[in-house]
Design a protein around this motif. Structure first.
Motif, PDB file in Angstrom:
ATOM      1  N   SER A  80      -8.137  22.106   2.444  1.00  0.00           N
ATOM      2  CA  SER A  80      -8.472  20.734   2.078  1.00  0.00           C
ATOM      3  C   SER A  80      -7.244  20.002   1.550  1.00  0.00           C
ATOM      4  O   SER A  80      -6.327  20.618   1.000  1.00  0.00           O
ATOM      5  CB  SER A  80      -9.555  20.712   0.997  1.00  0.00           C
ATOM      6  N   LEU A  81      -7.273  18.706   1.731  1.00  0.00           N
ATOM      7  CA  LEU A  81      -6.276  17.808   1.151  1.00  0.00           C
ATOM      8  C   LEU A  81      -6.981  16.519   0.770  1.00  0.00           C
ATOM      9  O   LEU A  81      -7.979  16.142   1.400  1.00  0.00           O
ATOM     10  CB  LEU A  81      -5.158  17.483   2.142  1.00  0.00           C
ATOM     11  N   ARG A  82      -6.437  15.830  -0.221  1.00  0.00           N
ATOM     12  CA  ARG A  82      -6.946  14.507  -0.559  1.00  0.00           C
ATOM     13  C   ARG A  82      -5.794  13.517  -0.490  1.00  0.00           C
ATOM     14  O   ARG A  82      -4.800  13.656  -1.210  1.00  0.00           O
ATOM     15  CB  ARG A  82      -7.575  14.469  -1.942  1.00  0.00           C
ATOM     16  N   LEU A  83      -5.949  12.543   0.352  1.00  0.00           N
ATOM     17  CA  LEU A  83      -4.971  11.477   0.471  1.00  0.00           C
ATOM     18  C   LEU A  83      -5.362  10.329  -0.445  1.00  0.00           C
ATOM     19  O   LEU A  83      -6.548  10.053  -0.639  1.00  0.00           O
ATOM     20  CB  LEU A  83      -4.878  10.979   1.912  1.00  0.00           C
ATOM     21  N   SER A  84      -4.363   9.661  -0.982  1.00  0.00           N
ATOM     22  CA  SER A  84      -4.583   8.483  -1.813  1.00  0.00           C
ATOM     23  C   SER A  84      -3.793   7.319  -1.247  1.00  0.00           C
ATOM     24  O   SER A  84      -2.732   7.509  -0.652  1.00  0.00           O
ATOM     25  CB  SER A  84      -4.141   8.738  -3.257  1.00  0.00           C
ATOM     26  N   CYS A  85      -4.307   6.134  -1.456  1.00  0.00           N
ATOM     27  CA  CYS A  85      -3.619   4.915  -1.032  1.00  0.00           C
ATOM     28  C   CYS A  85      -3.754   3.917  -2.178  1.00  0.00           C
ATOM     29  O   CYS A  85      -4.838   3.369  -2.402  1.00  0.00           O
ATOM     30  CB  CYS A  85      -4.230   4.367   0.243  1.00  0.00           C
ATOM     31  N   ALA A  86      -2.669   3.706  -2.886  1.00  0.00           N
ATOM     32  CA  ALA A  86      -2.668   2.803  -4.034  1.00  0.00           C
ATOM     33  C   ALA A  86      -2.170   1.431  -3.611  1.00  0.00           C
ATOM     34  O   ALA A  86      -1.120   1.321  -2.976  1.00  0.00           O
ATOM     35  CB  ALA A  86      -1.783   3.362  -5.140  1.00  0.00           C
TER      36      ALA A  86
ATOM     37  N   LEU B 274       0.859  -1.175   0.000  1.00  0.00           N
ATOM     38  CA  LEU B 274       0.000   0.000   0.000  1.00  0.00           C
ATOM     39  C   LEU B 274       0.897   1.226   0.000  1.00  0.00           C
ATOM     40  O   LEU B 274       1.843   1.308   0.795  1.00  0.00           O
ATOM     41  CB  LEU B 274      -0.908   0.017   1.236  1.00  0.00           C
ATOM     42  N   GLN B 275       0.597   2.147  -0.893  1.00  0.00           N
ATOM     43  CA  GLN B 275       1.405   3.359  -1.030  1.00  0.00           C
ATOM     44  C   GLN B 275       0.514   4.574  -0.791  1.00  0.00           C
ATOM     45  O   GLN B 275      -0.364   4.875  -1.598  1.00  0.00           O
ATOM     46  CB  GLN B 275       2.015   3.422  -2.421  1.00  0.00           C
ATOM     47  N   ALA B 276       0.767   5.254   0.329  1.00  0.00           N
ATOM     48  CA  ALA B 276      -0.016   6.446   0.661  1.00  0.00           C
ATOM     49  C   ALA B 276       0.674   7.690   0.119  1.00  0.00           C
ATOM     50  O   ALA B 276       1.908   7.771   0.088  1.00  0.00           O
ATOM     51  CB  ALA B 276      -0.181   6.555   2.171  1.00  0.00           C
ATOM     52  N   SER B 277      -0.139   8.655  -0.281  1.00  0.00           N
ATOM     53  CA  SER B 277       0.403   9.915  -0.786  1.00  0.00           C
ATOM     54  C   SER B 277      -0.632  11.013  -0.585  1.00  0.00           C
ATOM     55  O   SER B 277      -1.796  10.736  -0.272  1.00  0.00           O
ATOM     56  CB  SER B 277       0.775   9.789  -2.260  1.00  0.00           C
ATOM     57  N   GLY B 278      -0.194  12.252  -0.787  1.00  0.00           N
ATOM     58  CA  GLY B 278      -1.124  13.369  -0.746  1.00  0.00           C
ATOM     59  C   GLY B 278      -1.017  14.269   0.470  1.00  0.00           C
ATOM     60  O   GLY B 278      -1.703  15.292   0.535  1.00  0.00           O
ATOM     61  N   GLY B 279      -0.192  13.913   1.406  1.00  0.00           N
ATOM     62  CA  GLY B 279      -0.033  14.753   2.580  1.00  0.00           C
ATOM     63  C   GLY B 279       0.671  16.052   2.237  1.00  0.00           C
ATOM     64  O   GLY B 279       1.197  16.243   1.143  1.00  0.00           O
ATOM     65  N   GLY B 280       0.678  16.968   3.197  1.00  0.00           N
ATOM     66  CA  GLY B 280       1.340  18.236   2.973  1.00  0.00           C
ATOM     67  C   GLY B 280       0.980  19.240   4.051  1.00  0.00           C
ATOM     68  O   GLY B 280       0.374  18.897   5.070  1.00  0.00           O
ATOM     69  N   LEU B 281       1.352  20.469   3.796  1.00  0.00           N
ATOM     70  CA  LEU B 281       1.082  21.574   4.717  1.00  0.00           C
ATOM     71  C   LEU B 281      -0.090  22.386   4.176  1.00  0.00           C
ATOM     72  O   LEU B 281      -0.099  22.772   3.007  1.00  0.00           O
ATOM     73  CB  LEU B 281       2.326  22.448   4.848  1.00  0.00           C
ATOM     74  N   VAL B 282      -1.067  22.634   5.031  1.00  0.00           N
ATOM     75  CA  VAL B 282      -2.248  23.388   4.619  1.00  0.00           C
ATOM     76  C   VAL B 282      -2.696  24.269   5.776  1.00  0.00           C
ATOM     77  O   VAL B 282      -2.472  23.929   6.945  1.00  0.00           O
ATOM     78  CB  VAL B 282      -3.377  22.427   4.181  1.00  0.00           C
TER      79      VAL B 282
END
Length: 114
Positions: free
Chosen positions: A16-22, A3-11
């Motif tokens: 809003s943010l959208r995280l993805s998990c491939a 599982l590869q999570a992505s989409g985090g950051g500083l806000v």
């Protein structure tokens, strides 16, 4: 299974943010998928989860602000996070369960500034 999570950051707060998990390597669909988070100095907590039938559940503090979804054709899960608050700051982890097996992605850091 990976599982590869992505989409985090500083806000900024309110953003809003959208995280993805491939996912990859799984021969079967996940029975359930979920997002956990761990804030500094705190235990990891389950934030939201979605079953194979599409039933979703959220903890009270994110209900109405976060939306979990899954696209089995893309083997990907998402977490749409709106109206973010500084207390949402944490490392977010995705989790998938197939039968009795549990799989974890690496974390993605979400930082919400006030």
């Amino acid at each position: 299974v990976q599982l590869q999570a992505s989409g985090g950051g500083l806000v900024q707060a309110g953003g809003s943010l959208r995280l993805s998990c491939a996912a990859s390597g799984n021969r079967r669909s996940f029975n359930s998928l979920g997002w956990y988070r761990q804030a500094p100095g705190k235990q990891r907590e389950l934030v939201a989860w979605i079953t194979i039938s599409g039933t979703t559940n959220y903890i009270a503090s994110v209900k109405g602000r976060f939306t979990i979804s899954r696209d089995d054709a893309k083997n990907t899960m998402y977490l749409q996070m709106n109206s973010l608050k500084p207390e949402d700051t944490a490392v977010y982890y995705c989790n998938g369960r197939i039968a009795w097996d549990n799989f974890w992605g690496q974390g993605t850091l979400v930082t919400v500034s006030s």
